[in-house]
Structure formats: structure tokens, C-alpha cells
Design an enzyme around this catalytic site. Structure first.
Site, short mmCIF file in Angstrom:
data_model
loop_
_atom_site.label_atom_id
_atom_site.label_comp_id
_atom_site.label_asym_id
_atom_site.label_seq_id
_atom_site.Cartn_x
_atom_site.Cartn_y
_atom_site.Cartn_z
CG ASP A 132 -30.42 -31.11 92.36
OD1 ASP A 132 -31.85 -31.60 91.50
OD2 ASP A 132 -30.70 -30.26 92.79
CD GLU A 158 -36.24 -25.91 92.45
OE1 GLU A 158 -36.18 -25.60 93.55
OE2 GLU A 158 -36.52 -26.79 91.55
C1 FRU Z 1 -33.60 -29.29 92.51
C2 FRU Z 1 -34.08 -28.96 94.27
C3 FRU Z 1 -32.77 -27.78 94.05
C4 FRU Z 1 -32.38 -28.26 95.45
C5 FRU Z 1 -32.74 -30.25 95.45
C6 FRU Z 1 -33.25 -30.63 96.82
O1 FRU Z 1 -33.85 -30.19 92.41
O2 FRU Z 1 -35.53 -28.41 94.24
O3 FRU Z 1 -33.71 -26.88 93.57
O4 FRU Z 1 -31.50 -28.09 95.85
O5 FRU Z 1 -33.52 -29.85 94.67
O6 FRU Z 1 -33.16 -32.05 96.67
#
Ligand code: FRU
Length: 424
Positions: free
Chosen positions: A53, A294
Site C-alpha cells: 500500500d 478497503e
Molecule cells: C490493502 C490492505 C489494507 C490494510 C493493509 C494490510 O492492501 O488490506 O486494507 O491496511 O493492506 O497489509
């Protein structure tokens, strides 16, 4: 301080629904909503760490901001273990797939800087070991607050629990690079309440994370989006007429879709600094459609609210499906009603030949969409893959009314600034 219900006399809004009928309109491989194929010979940002992310530094209005000519991104990051016996398989080879799949458990916030909006240089960890109260530092948003370089990093402190937190620090630049200083005191903001947003006690697979604070261009107040699930015991949700929508004969059976209960949450700040928050009912729910919405975020354009959120194929409910990618909804006012972009919600999905090539898309106000490379097939059958853990090529979309169109592709991890702030 009056609660929101006292102030408004009633709940301020009804959540908008992403219905099963909307989702039936999702079509993978429509070229206008599909990310171009990512080639398996992509470069990696670092051989030492995986990144996924990506969170560009921005202001509260959503503008991607450089400081003294330096672009800055934050990334969820985890060490790669090519020499760790734990990740060496029985043939003596590095099991990068397992290492990559385990990364969420050791995610930490790192930052990177660049003069060109690409070719990122590793700055380091944002918080020293021991500062963050939980094992995992999950996604959020770094906000440049002022010309002194103060930065509020909102993020999710996970395991145990899932708490939306923030930590304040400062960005410092020299002619050689950027450093992040401070980031020493993490302040918990809020957790799921069990009344609007599902708690861990109600569902061990609950989601509550990914804060995205913003100033509403119309009322000027400070709000925050986040990912949640609709409150209630797992399995107790109803997928009724409203959640199903207007479907053709033969599409009324919802199977076990009551287990998919994603929502986009919103909270309003009670103070100027964003230290005191009140959760409001979700902006959007996907009960009976999908279990994860997300990293929700906005683009404010043409007087409209464009709400984007990422989701997966595996989190869709029985009888509906769609690619991993970013989905979007549009409204004329903050609290909706929201309608799915392109009829279905799908804005930029992976091609079906490379279903996991990218994820965690972030649509920026200039129409550029950044994401990371997850895995790309290296043979025809798709059984051999190359793991990414690095920035994907940036894609440009054009947003027009209730439609979006893919129009261009740029270099890996290209995240140019929209404005530059000279630090005082
Ligand atoms: C998106 C996600 C987010 C979370 C992170 C965990 O790729 O699932 O929602 O904060 O990755 O690694």
C-alpha cells in the site's frame, strides 16, 4: 460536546447501497476499466524490502504535495528474507511467495523520497521500533499540515485489535534528501463500536482500518473515511430487496451472501486538530455484495464527490464477482446518495489473464492511479508467477460524470506532485 444525533436531531444520512444488481453489471476485461497488462520483467524498488500500500504525502484537500521540491510517499513495508532458513524450501530455494504472503503480520510504515516523482529512494522507517502500540502498522494517510513541515500520520494499529490512530512528526529536507523526525507519540482515535461498525467480538474476520482524513470542500469541516463492516453478529445480516436491487428473473437467490458486509465508514472531527472524532453511519454499504471496501478515498471534481475503494475477487458474495481493483461511486453531496460509476462500480480492474497483477489502487485528484505489483504470471498457464512487492506502472483515468475511462499509462510508481510547499 453535543453528539451528532443531538445536533442534527436524527441520523444525518442513510447509507447508500452497492447492490447485487449493480455488481451484476461488473465486467472484467472491458478495456475502459481494465489496467493494462503488467509485464513480468518489471523493476523492483528494493531487494531488501517488499512494499505494497502506497500513501503519497498530501494536504487535507487531497492535493499530492511535494516539499522543497521533494516528493514523498509512505508505504507499508516488510523485510524480504532471501537468506532466512525459515523461508528456504526443501529444494534449498527461497520461497518468496510464502514470504510475501506473510508480510501483513510484520507490516511497518516506511517513507521514500524523489526529485522526479518516481525512482524513489528509501528514507527509512517512520516510527522507531516500540513506538507503535501493536504488531502491525497498517494503511492510512500522511497529511502535510503547514509550511513548518508538520505531518499527521493517520494509520491503523492492528494486532491486538484494530484502532485508528495518529502520530505527529515533521518532514525535514536538505539538498540531499528528506527525513521524518518526531513520530514518537501515537494517539488512539477510535475503534469499531459494534452499533454501526462491526467489532472483532461480532466477527473475527472484521475489517476496521485505512483512515483517510479530508476537509469537505463544501462545509470546510474535517472528516475521515475508513474501511469497516456493518455492525452485527457474523451471519445475522439480512440480504433483502434493497440489498439485492432490481435483478432479472433467476437472480433472486442470494446464497450465503449474508456473510459479506463491507462498508465505507465516515467520522467527523469535533475539534480543529483532528484529535477528537465521532463516528457517523457508513456512507456506503455492500451487504450481500462484498466483504471488503478497503482504503476508501475521495476525488473532489466538478462539484461532485467521487468515492473510490479497493476490493478483491475473493471477497465477493455468492452469485456476484468482479476483478481485484478499484471501484467508485459518485454523489452530489458528501452524504450521498452515491451511485456506482460505470453502472457497476468497477473503475480499474486487473485483466482476467493476470488477476493478481496489481492491487491497492489510489486515485489521485489529477486522475493518476497508483498501485503496487502483487504477482504476474511468467508462463502461459499462469502456474509460474513472479512476486512484486514494488510499485506498478501508474495509470491515468478520465472521470466524466458517472463514467470513467482508462486513457494512459506511465512509468512504475509515477506519483508527481500537484503542488509544492516551500518549508519555512
Ligand atoms: C490493502 C490492505 C489494507 C490494510 C493493509 C494490510 O492492501 O488490506 O486494507 O491496511 O493492506 O497489509
Amino acid at each position: 460536546m453535543k453528539s451528532n444525533t443531538e445536533k442534527f436531531g436524527k441520523a444525518p444520512h442513510q447509507p447508500s447501497l452497492w447492490t447485487r444488481a449493480d455488481a451484476l453489471k461488473v465486467h472484467a476485461d472491458d478495456p475502459t476499466t481494465t489496467q493494462p497488462l503488467v509485464s513480468a520483467d518489471f523493476p523492483v524498488l528494493s531487494n531488501e524490502v517488499f512494499i505494497w500500500d502506497t500513501m503519497p504525502l498530501r494536504d487535507l484537500d487531497g492535493n499530492i504535495t511535494s516539499v522543497d521540491g521533494w516528493s514523498v510517499i509512505f508505504t507499508l513495508t516488510a523485510d524480504r528474507h532471501p537468506n532466512d532458513p525459515e523461508y528456504i524450501d526443501e529444494n534449498g530455494n527461497y520461497d518468496i511467495t510464502r514470504d510475501w504472503n506473510d508480510r501483513h503480520g510484520r507490516a511497518k510504515m516506511y517513507y521514500w523520497f524523489s526529485r522526479t516523482g518516481k525512482d524513489w529512494k528509501l528514507g527509512g522507517r517512520v516510527m522507531a521500533e516500540g513506538v507503535s502500540p501493536t504488531a502491525r502498522e497498517w494503511a492510512g494517510t500522511p497529511i502535510l499540515l503547514n509550511e513548518q513541515g508538520d505531518v499527521d500520520l493517520y494509520y491503523t494499529a492492528v494486532t491486538p485489535g484494530a484502532t485508528i490512530v495518529k502520530v505527529r512528526g515533521r518532514v525535514v529536507t536538505t539538498e540531499h534528501g528528506v527525513s521524518m523526525v518526531g513520530f514518537e507519540k501515537v494517539k488512539p482515535l477510535f475503534e469499531a463500536d459494534g452499533k454501526m461498525y462491526q467489532t472483532e467480538a461480532q466477527n473475527p474476520f472484521w475489517g476496521f482500518r485505512d483512515p483517510w482524513p479530508f476537509r469537505d470542500p463544501n462545509d470546510g469541516k474535517l472528516y475521515m473515511l475508513f474501511e469497516g463492516n456493518v455492525a452485527g453478529e457474523r451471519g445475522s445480516h439480512k440480504v433483502g430487496k434493497a440489498e439485492i436491487g432490481d435483478v432479472p428473473p433467476g437472480y433472486e437467490d442470494v446464497g450465503n451472501s449474508r456473510f459479506q458486509t463491507a462498508c465505507v465508514g465516515i467520522a467527523v472531527a469535533r475539534d480543529e486538530d483532528g484529535d477528537d472524532w465521532e463516528m457517523l453511519p457508513p456512507l456506503l454499504t455492500a451487504v450481500g455484495v462484498n466483504d471488503q471496501t478497503e482504503r476508501p478515498h475521495f476525488v473532489f471534481q466538478d462539484g461532485k464527490y467521487y468515492l473510490f475503494t479497493i476490493s478483491h475477487t475473493f471477497t465477493y458474495a455468492d452469485g456476484v464477482t468482479g476483478p481485484d481493483g478499484v471501484y467508485g461511486f459518485v454523489a452530489d453531496s458528501l452524504f450521498g446518495p452515491y451511485v456506482p460509476l460505470n453502472g457497476s462500480g468497477l473503475v480499474l480492474g486487473n485483466p482476467s489473464s493476470q488477476p493478481f497483477q496489481t492491487y491497492s489502487h489510489c486515485v489521485m485528484p489529477n486522475g493518476l492511479v497508483t498501485s503496487f505489483i502483487d504477482s504476474v504470471p511468467t508462463d502461459e498457464s499462469g502456474t509460474q508467477i513472479r512476486i512484486g512487492g514494488t510499485e506498478a506502472p501508474t495509470v491515468e483515468i478520465r472521470i466524466k460524470g458517472q463514467q470513467t475511462f482508462v486513457v494512459a499509462e506511465y512509468d512504475y510508481g509515477y506519483i508527481p506532485p500537484m503542488l509544492d510547499v516551500t518549508l519555512k
